[in-house]
Structure formats: structure tokens, C-alpha cells
Design a protein around this motif. Structure first.
Motif, PDB file in Angstrom:
ATOM      1  N   VAL A   9       0.872  -1.181   0.000  1.00 60.35           N
ATOM      2  CA  VAL A   9       0.000   0.000   0.000  1.00 60.35           C
ATOM      3  C   VAL A   9       0.907   1.229   0.000  1.00 60.35           C
ATOM      4  CG1 VAL A   9      -1.859  -1.180   1.227  1.00 60.35           C
ATOM      5  CG2 VAL A   9      -0.151   0.088   2.528  1.00 60.35           C
ATOM      6  N   PHE A  10       0.304   2.385  -0.259  1.00 60.87           N
ATOM      7  CA  PHE A  10       1.066   3.629  -0.279  1.00 60.87           C
ATOM      8  C   PHE A  10       0.593   4.533   0.843  1.00 60.87           C
ATOM      9  CE2 PHE A  10       1.502   1.869  -4.473  1.00 60.87           C
ATOM     10  CZ  PHE A  10       2.834   2.102  -4.780  1.00 60.87           C
ATOM     11  N   GLU A  11       1.547   5.155   1.493  1.00 56.25           N
ATOM     12  CA  GLU A  11       1.250   6.030   2.627  1.00 56.25           C
ATOM     13  C   GLU A  11       0.292   7.137   2.227  1.00 56.25           C
ATOM     14  OE1 GLU A  11       1.729   9.574   5.145  1.00 56.25           O
ATOM     15  OE2 GLU A  11       2.419   9.374   3.073  1.00 56.25           O
ATOM     16  N   ASP A  12      -0.730   7.343   3.049  1.00 57.74           N
ATOM     17  CA  ASP A  12      -1.716   8.415   2.860  1.00 57.74           C
ATOM     18  C   ASP A  12      -2.478   8.275   1.541  1.00 57.74           C
ATOM     19  OD1 ASP A  12      -3.167  10.599   3.636  1.00 57.74           O
ATOM     20  OD2 ASP A  12      -1.729  12.068   2.888  1.00 57.74           O
ATOM     21  N   ARG A  13      -2.688   7.054   1.085  1.00 58.18           N
ATOM     22  CA  ARG A  13      -3.517   6.810  -0.086  1.00 58.18           C
ATOM     23  C   ARG A  13      -4.426   5.613   0.204  1.00 58.18           C
ATOM     24  NH1 ARG A  13      -0.627   4.945  -5.413  1.00 58.18           N
ATOM     25  NH2 ARG A  13       0.068   7.122  -5.480  1.00 58.18           N
ATOM     26  N   THR A  14      -5.719   5.766  -0.039  1.00 57.78           N
ATOM     27  CA  THR A  14      -6.640   4.645   0.149  1.00 57.78           C
ATOM     28  C   THR A  14      -6.365   3.590  -0.917  1.00 57.78           C
ATOM     29  OG1 THR A  14      -8.333   6.096   1.090  1.00 57.78           O
ATOM     30  CG2 THR A  14      -9.050   3.955   0.264  1.00 57.78           C
ATOM     31  N   CYS A  15      -6.074   2.362  -0.479  1.00 57.29           N
ATOM     32  CA  CYS A  15      -5.725   1.273  -1.393  1.00 57.29           C
ATOM     33  C   CYS A  15      -6.635   0.078  -1.148  1.00 57.29           C
ATOM     34  CB  CYS A  15      -4.269   0.845  -1.191  1.00 57.29           C
ATOM     35  SG  CYS A  15      -3.049   2.156  -1.443  1.00 57.29           S
ATOM     36  N   TYR A  16      -6.981  -0.613  -2.212  1.00 55.46           N
ATOM     37  CA  TYR A  16      -7.763  -1.843  -2.103  1.00 55.46           C
ATOM     38  C   TYR A  16      -6.807  -3.013  -1.895  1.00 55.46           C
ATOM     39  CZ  TYR A  16     -10.735  -5.814  -3.221  1.00 55.46           C
ATOM     40  OH  TYR A  16     -11.406  -7.014  -3.169  1.00 55.46           O
ATOM     41  N   VAL A  17      -7.034  -3.798  -0.836  1.00 51.51           N
ATOM     42  CA  VAL A  17      -6.208  -4.986  -0.582  1.00 51.51           C
ATOM     43  C   VAL A  17      -7.127  -6.158  -0.261  1.00 51.51           C
ATOM     44  CG1 VAL A  17      -4.120  -3.792   0.175  1.00 51.51           C
ATOM     45  CG2 VAL A  17      -5.907  -4.252   1.834  1.00 51.51           C
ATOM     46  N   THR A  20      -7.386 -11.951   3.833  1.00 51.52           N
ATOM     47  CA  THR A  20      -8.148 -13.013   4.469  1.00 51.52           C
ATOM     48  C   THR A  20      -8.621 -12.512   5.834  1.00 51.52           C
ATOM     49  OG1 THR A  20      -6.236 -13.956   5.602  1.00 51.52           O
ATOM     50  CG2 THR A  20      -6.660 -14.713   3.343  1.00 51.52           C
ATOM     51  N   PRO A  21      -9.606 -13.187   6.449  1.00 54.48           N
ATOM     52  CA  PRO A  21     -10.037 -12.768   7.792  1.00 54.48           C
ATOM     53  C   PRO A  21      -8.893 -12.756   8.799  1.00 54.48           C
ATOM     54  CG  PRO A  21     -11.644 -14.277   6.830  1.00 54.48           C
ATOM     55  CD  PRO A  21     -10.471 -14.246   5.894  1.00 54.48           C
ATOM     56  N   GLU A  22      -7.985 -13.747   8.699  1.00 56.25           N
ATOM     57  CA  GLU A  22      -6.841 -13.783   9.621  1.00 56.25           C
ATOM     58  C   GLU A  22      -5.924 -12.587   9.408  1.00 56.25           C
ATOM     59  OE1 GLU A  22      -7.749 -16.301   7.674  1.00 56.25           O
ATOM     60  OE2 GLU A  22      -8.512 -17.781   9.134  1.00 56.25           O
ATOM     61  N   GLN A  23      -5.678 -12.234   8.148  1.00 55.70           N
ATOM     62  CA  GLN A  23      -4.824 -11.092   7.850  1.00 55.70           C
ATOM     63  C   GLN A  23      -5.469  -9.786   8.303  1.00 55.70           C
ATOM     64  OE1 GLN A  23      -4.349 -11.870   3.637  1.00 55.70           O
ATOM     65  NE2 GLN A  23      -2.187 -12.412   3.917  1.00 55.70           N
ATOM     66  N   THR A  24      -6.791  -9.673   8.093  1.00 58.87           N
ATOM     67  CA  THR A  24      -7.493  -8.463   8.533  1.00 58.87           C
ATOM     68  C   THR A  24      -7.383  -8.294  10.038  1.00 58.87           C
ATOM     69  OG1 THR A  24      -9.074  -8.641   6.702  1.00 58.87           O
ATOM     70  CG2 THR A  24      -9.716  -7.278   8.580  1.00 58.87           C
ATOM     71  N   SER A  43     -14.543  -2.387   5.760  1.00 57.83           N
ATOM     72  CA  SER A  43     -15.100  -3.710   5.476  1.00 57.83           C
ATOM     73  C   SER A  43     -15.053  -4.059   3.994  1.00 57.83           C
ATOM     74  CB  SER A  43     -16.558  -3.789   5.975  1.00 57.83           C
ATOM     75  OG  SER A  43     -17.348  -2.775   5.362  1.00 57.83           O
ATOM     76  N   ASP A  44     -14.930  -3.043   3.122  1.00 57.52           N
ATOM     77  CA  ASP A  44     -14.863  -3.309   1.675  1.00 57.52           C
ATOM     78  C   ASP A  44     -13.424  -3.529   1.204  1.00 57.52           C
ATOM     79  OD1 ASP A  44     -13.821  -0.777   1.882  1.00 57.52           O
ATOM     80  OD2 ASP A  44     -15.164   0.146   0.414  1.00 57.52           O
ATOM     81  N   HIS A  45     -12.523  -3.849   2.158  1.00 57.35           N
ATOM     82  CA  HIS A  45     -11.114  -4.164   1.876  1.00 57.35           C
ATOM     83  C   HIS A  45     -10.295  -2.946   1.444  1.00 57.35           C
ATOM     84  CE1 HIS A  45     -11.717  -8.472   2.316  1.00 57.35           C
ATOM     85  NE2 HIS A  45     -12.792  -8.367   1.540  1.00 57.35           N
TER      86      HIS A  45
END
Length: 417
Positions: A9-17, A20-24, A43-45
Motif C-alpha cells: 500500500v502507499f502512505e496516505d492513499r486509500t488502497c484496495y487490498v 483473508t479474515p486472519e490477515q485483517t 469492510s470493503d477491503h
């Protein structure tokens, strides 16, 4: 630990990732590092992480946070941006002297290690280790205590009497042995074993295993802060200092709430704005005939009540007088086609001017790639005060150059020197 794929991900930028539930769950456990105002996991990753760059590698999650340099929104050139951002991060770490090993990864190296800064750190560490130990395996005299039939060194009579009351043929002795089983090597071996469990790159694994062969007669230890504090460097072992610093980097989880030395977690997080600030400071530090201070001097805006502490990023003095104050911010000052500086930032600059009796203030931003067509100054303000006109200049500096001189050249025209 089973290695998992590095998420970027990039700092100060909303990113989609796609987690898995464990990773979250594991990612959410790191909220205390960032603070709730800098940490959003939806919740939308979609994830928004502010303030820090670096990586967190835990049992189920490996995530790296890179400085953004292309644009604020989602980039279509994601792989190219990863490559450039990683190079920028290592450049800032090197320029600021945060990373003592002076190696900035080339584009080829970044690609080779799959745009993964943890793997690049591992590669730098093991390369430095093998280079040092091929030339000279670290050995030194270490005190050895043992109960033996043969007298060598000095007999410790009190321990000998206690342990060998009816065994006249044994003596408890202390002597020095020239050995490679030193505390420094024990730190290196323990670090290598931990890195071997987490790396995914075949070449890193191969080199780490070679490192273990070099240290096959060295024992592993439980790392803790006391162990690191025991190490002292002198002219005989100073060449191992960069390697020691990298070992500390892999051991310490320096952010609040993280337990030091957790064998399932590697954490390297640096406040991006401070890293950029210090890089600009290092570029200016060599100015002749001027005194350049970082976060000094500190003053209260209200001296009588000792309220509203001011701490300018960089202050340039000559003959005891403040000539220029520089404020550094890692954010994009250009929105759309307009340069927008917040009122709060301007008020902060006026506070500096008032407290330090300084009429020349510079706001410095990084040059985002989308903005490289904008020439300096991005903006100039002249504000009338009772003490005269305060000049506030807005500029951006190219931090993707190969040396600090470029940053200094960007600044020189606007310094009151």
C-alpha cells in the motif's frame, strides 16, 4: 513462520487490498502503532495508512507501506510506482543516514527481489555479512569458566572449594580463549536463523544458509535489549558496526505497543515526514559560514505562560541571527492545477516569523512525478506585519535525484544567504 505474499500500500492513499479474515485481524492489531487517526481498515477491503513507511511482517501478514510519488489517486502504473517508491525510500534512508549501509537498490535489484523491501533488507544484510566474513571471521578473546583437571588461566578458589570439596583432582578455573563464538557472532547467527524462516527468495535462502555455515561453531541466543547493549566497538571490530545496526533493525520493533524481539514479527516503520525533513536538513548542513539547526531552537510563543511550543524543522543562522526558517512537509501541495497551501500552514509560518524575528520562510514539499512540469517557486506570499514584510515561499524539491546536491540546488535560490 510460513512466508506469505507481501502486500503493498502507499502512505496516505486509500488502497484496495484483498485480505483473508486472519490477515485483517492481524492488520487491525497494528492500529496502536499508527494511532486511530492514521489507520483505517474498511469492510470493503480498503485500507488507509498514514504517517509511517516501511513494513510489518507477522505470522499471517506481510504488508509494506511505500511513499507515494506518482499521484494521490490509484495509479495505473502500479509496478513502476512500486519500483520507484522503493528506490526513493532507500534513497531517503541513506541520505538521512538512518540506514548506515550505503547501498541504494538499483531498479534491477528492486525487480529481482519482487518489489519487496523486507527481502531487499535481507539481501543487503546477508551480502554485508558474507563480504565481511569472507575477508575476516570475527574472533576475539572470551573469558571461559570451567571445572577441569588441568590448571589453565587462574583458579577461582572460592568456587573450586564449593564445587570440588571431595574432588581434589578438579579445579574451577577461568581463562581466555580466542574464539569465534563471540556475543557479536551469536547475534548475527540468531538474526540469520530468524531471517531464513521468513524469506521467500531463493537467493536470499541460499546466502543465509551459507552464512550459517560460516557460523557453525557459534551458538544461538535469546535476543534482548541487554544483549545489544553489551556490544562495544573499537578499532578491531568497527567494520562490523553496519552489520550490527542491521541486526538491531531486524530485532527491534520500536513502535509503541510492539513487544521487542517477537520471533513472529519483523517491524520497520519510519515516520515519512521526519525522514523527508532530515534529508532536507542533511542537504543544507554543509553550508559554509552558516549554522543550520534541526528542530532548534525551541521557543514558546507565549513566553510568560510557557504556552504554545514552537519547534521549527530547520533554522539557518548567521552571526547569531535567524536568516531563514524552513518547514518541510511530505504531501502534495498541488490539487488539480492549483497550488493550495492550507491556512493553518501559513499561520504556523507567521508564528515562526513572530517568535524568531525572521522575515524569510520557506515551505518545502517533495516533487510528485505528476507535478514535474511545475517550476519553482510554486507560490510566493508577502504578508505585512508590524515588524515588516514576511516573505513566505512555496517550493518543491526533486527527491528522486541520485545525490543530495540536487536538493540543495533547488533550495539555494530561495535562501536568504
Amino acid at each position: 513462520m510460513k512466508p506469505s505474499e507481501m502486500i503493498t500500500v502507499f502512505e496516505d492513499r486509500t488502497c484496495y487490498v484483498n485480505l483473508t479474515p486472519e490477515q485483517t485481524k492481524e492488520l487491525q492489531s497494528f492500529e496502536r502503532i499508527w494511532g486511530s487517526q492514521n489507520f483505517i481498515v474498511r469492510s470493503d477491503h480498503r485500507v488507509l495508512l498514514k504517517k509511517y513507511v516501511g513494513f510489518v511482517a507477522s505470522k499471517n501478514l506481510q504488508i509494506q507501506i511505500l511513499p507515494k510519488i506518482f499521484r494521490d489517486g490509484e495509479s495505473r502504473e502500479i509496478e513502476a510506482e512500486k519500483e520507484h517508491s522503493i528506490q526513493l525510500l532507500f534513497r531517503l534512508l541513506t541520505y538521512s543516514n538512518y540506514l548506515k549501509v550505503k547501498e541504494i537498490p538499483t531498479p534491477k535489484m528492486v525487480s529481482k527481489y519482487q518489489n519487496d523491501i523486507l527481502e531487499i533488507f535481507i539481501a543487503i544484510f546477508i551480502k554485508e555479512f558474507l563480504n565481511q566474513f569472507k575477508v575476516n571471521v570475527h574472533r576475539q578473546y572470551e573469558p571461559i569458566e570451567e571445572n577441569t583437571q588441568f590448571i589453565k588461566g587462574k583458579i577461582i578458589f572460592q568456587k573450586s572449594l564449593l564445587r570440588n570439596r571431595d574432588l581434589n583432582y578438579l579445579h574451577y578455573v577461568i581463562y581466555e580463549e580466542f574464539t569465534e563464538d563471540t556475543l557479536l557472532n551469536q547475534i548475527f547467527k540468531t538474526t540469520i536463523e530468524r531471517l531464513l524462516r521468513i524469506t521467500k527468495i531463493a537467493e536470499n535462502k541460499k546466502r543465509l544458509k551459507t552464512g550459517l555455515l560460516y557460523l557453525q561453531h557459534v551458538q544461538t541466543i535469546k535476543l534482548n535489549q541487554t544483549i545489544f547493549d553489551k556490544i562495544r566497538f573499537n578499532r578491531l571490530n568497527h567494520q562490523y558496526l553496519p552489520l550490527f545496526n542491521l541486526s538491531k533493525l531486524f530485532y527491534y520493533n520500536e513502535q509503541a505497543g510492539m513487544s521487542n524481539g517477537d520471533e513472529y514479527t519483523f517491524t520497520f516503520l519510519v515516520p515519512l515526514n521526519e525522514l523527508f525533513e532530515y534529508t532536507v536538513y542533511k542537504a543544507l548542513k554543509g553550508l559554509e559560514e552558516y549554522s543550520v539547526l534541526y528542530h532548534k531552537p525551541q521557543k514558546y510563543l507565549d513566553k510568560k505562560n510557557k504556552a504554545f511550543m514552537l519547534k521549527p524543522d530547520i533554522t539557518i543562522f548567521k552571526d547569531g541571527k535567524v536568516e531563514t526558517i524552513i518547514d518541510v512537509k511530505y504531501k502534495n501541495p498541488i490539487h488539480g492545477i492549483d497550488v493550495n497551501v492550507s491556512q493553518a500552514d501559513i499561520y504556523q509560518m507567521l508564528s515562526y516569523s513572530l517568535a524568531y524575528n525572521c522575515k524569510n520562510i520557506i515551505l518545502v514539499y517533495p516533487m510528485f512525478r505528476i507535478n514535474n512540469g511545475y517550476i519553482n517557486p510554486l507560490g510566493k506570499y508577502e504578508i505585512e506585519t508590524e515588524n515588516g514584510i514576511v516573505k513566505i515561499t512555496i517550493i518543491h524539491v526533486n527527491i528522486c535525484r541520485d545525490n543530495l546536491d540536487g536538493i540543495l540546488n533547488d533550495l539555494m535560490e530561495y535562501l536568504k544567504i
